[in-house]
Design a protein around this motif. Structure first.
Motif, short mmCIF file in Angstrom:
data_model
loop_
_atom_site.label_atom_id
_atom_site.label_comp_id
_atom_site.label_asym_id
_atom_site.label_seq_id
_atom_site.Cartn_x
_atom_site.Cartn_y
_atom_site.Cartn_z
N SER A 85 -3.26 -1.44 -1.94
CA SER A 85 -3.31 -0.52 -2.93
C SER A 85 -3.66 -1.35 -4.41
O SER A 85 -4.06 -0.62 -5.45
CB SER A 85 -2.07 0.20 -3.06
OG SER A 85 -1.16 -0.50 -3.51
N PHE A 86 -3.71 -2.60 -4.48
CA PHE A 86 -4.14 -3.37 -5.99
C PHE A 86 -4.48 -4.65 -5.43
O PHE A 86 -4.17 -5.18 -4.21
CB PHE A 86 -2.74 -3.41 -6.87
CG PHE A 86 -1.65 -4.04 -6.08
CD1 PHE A 86 -1.49 -5.52 -6.36
CD2 PHE A 86 -0.89 -3.41 -5.54
CE1 PHE A 86 -0.58 -6.08 -5.69
CE2 PHE A 86 0.33 -3.96 -4.85
CZ PHE A 86 0.54 -5.34 -5.09
N SER A 87 -5.27 -5.43 -6.35
CA SER A 87 -5.86 -6.63 -6.17
C SER A 87 -4.69 -7.57 -6.49
O SER A 87 -4.02 -7.26 -7.48
CB SER A 87 -7.04 -6.80 -6.78
OG SER A 87 -6.93 -6.99 -8.12
#
Length: 106
Positions: free
Chosen positions: A94-96
């Motif tokens: 959901s995020f880097s």
């Protein structure tokens, strides 16, 4: 960023990371490219990244990239990346993750 000669340092390894097409279920996907920017005479092995609790909803070939323990990920199964060589992989989350080189061997 051309580096010529036998000087070997963490600075020879450059990480490019960017978003790619999300998985069918909508989870964001990121492509990571790891590049040895040294032009000659400096193969780099045992490349370790600071990677926090890195995880991926998409399977990554563990020979390319894997988390060893918290904040320690191993690139290319510890094998050398020669001058000008690169390796890339994709992960989904959901995020880097902020990835940075923590250690290498020359």
């Amino acid at each position: 960023m051309n580096r010529i000669g036998g000087t070997c340092s963490k600075g020879n390894i450059v990480i490019f990371q960017g978003p790619t097409t999300p998985l069918p279920n909508g989870i964001p996907t990121y492509t990571v490219q790891v590049l040895n920017v040294c032009v000659s005479g400096c193969s780099v092995s045992n490349i370790h990244f600071s990677c926090g609790w890195f995880s991926s909803a998409q399977l990554i070939n563990s020979r390319e990239f894997r988390r060893v323990c918290y904040d320690d990920c191993l690139v290319n199964d510890g094998e050398a990346l020669g001058p000008g060589e690169s390796l890339s992989f994709q992960y989904a989350n959901s995020f880097s993750y902020p990835l940075s080189v923590s250690s290498i061997a020359c």
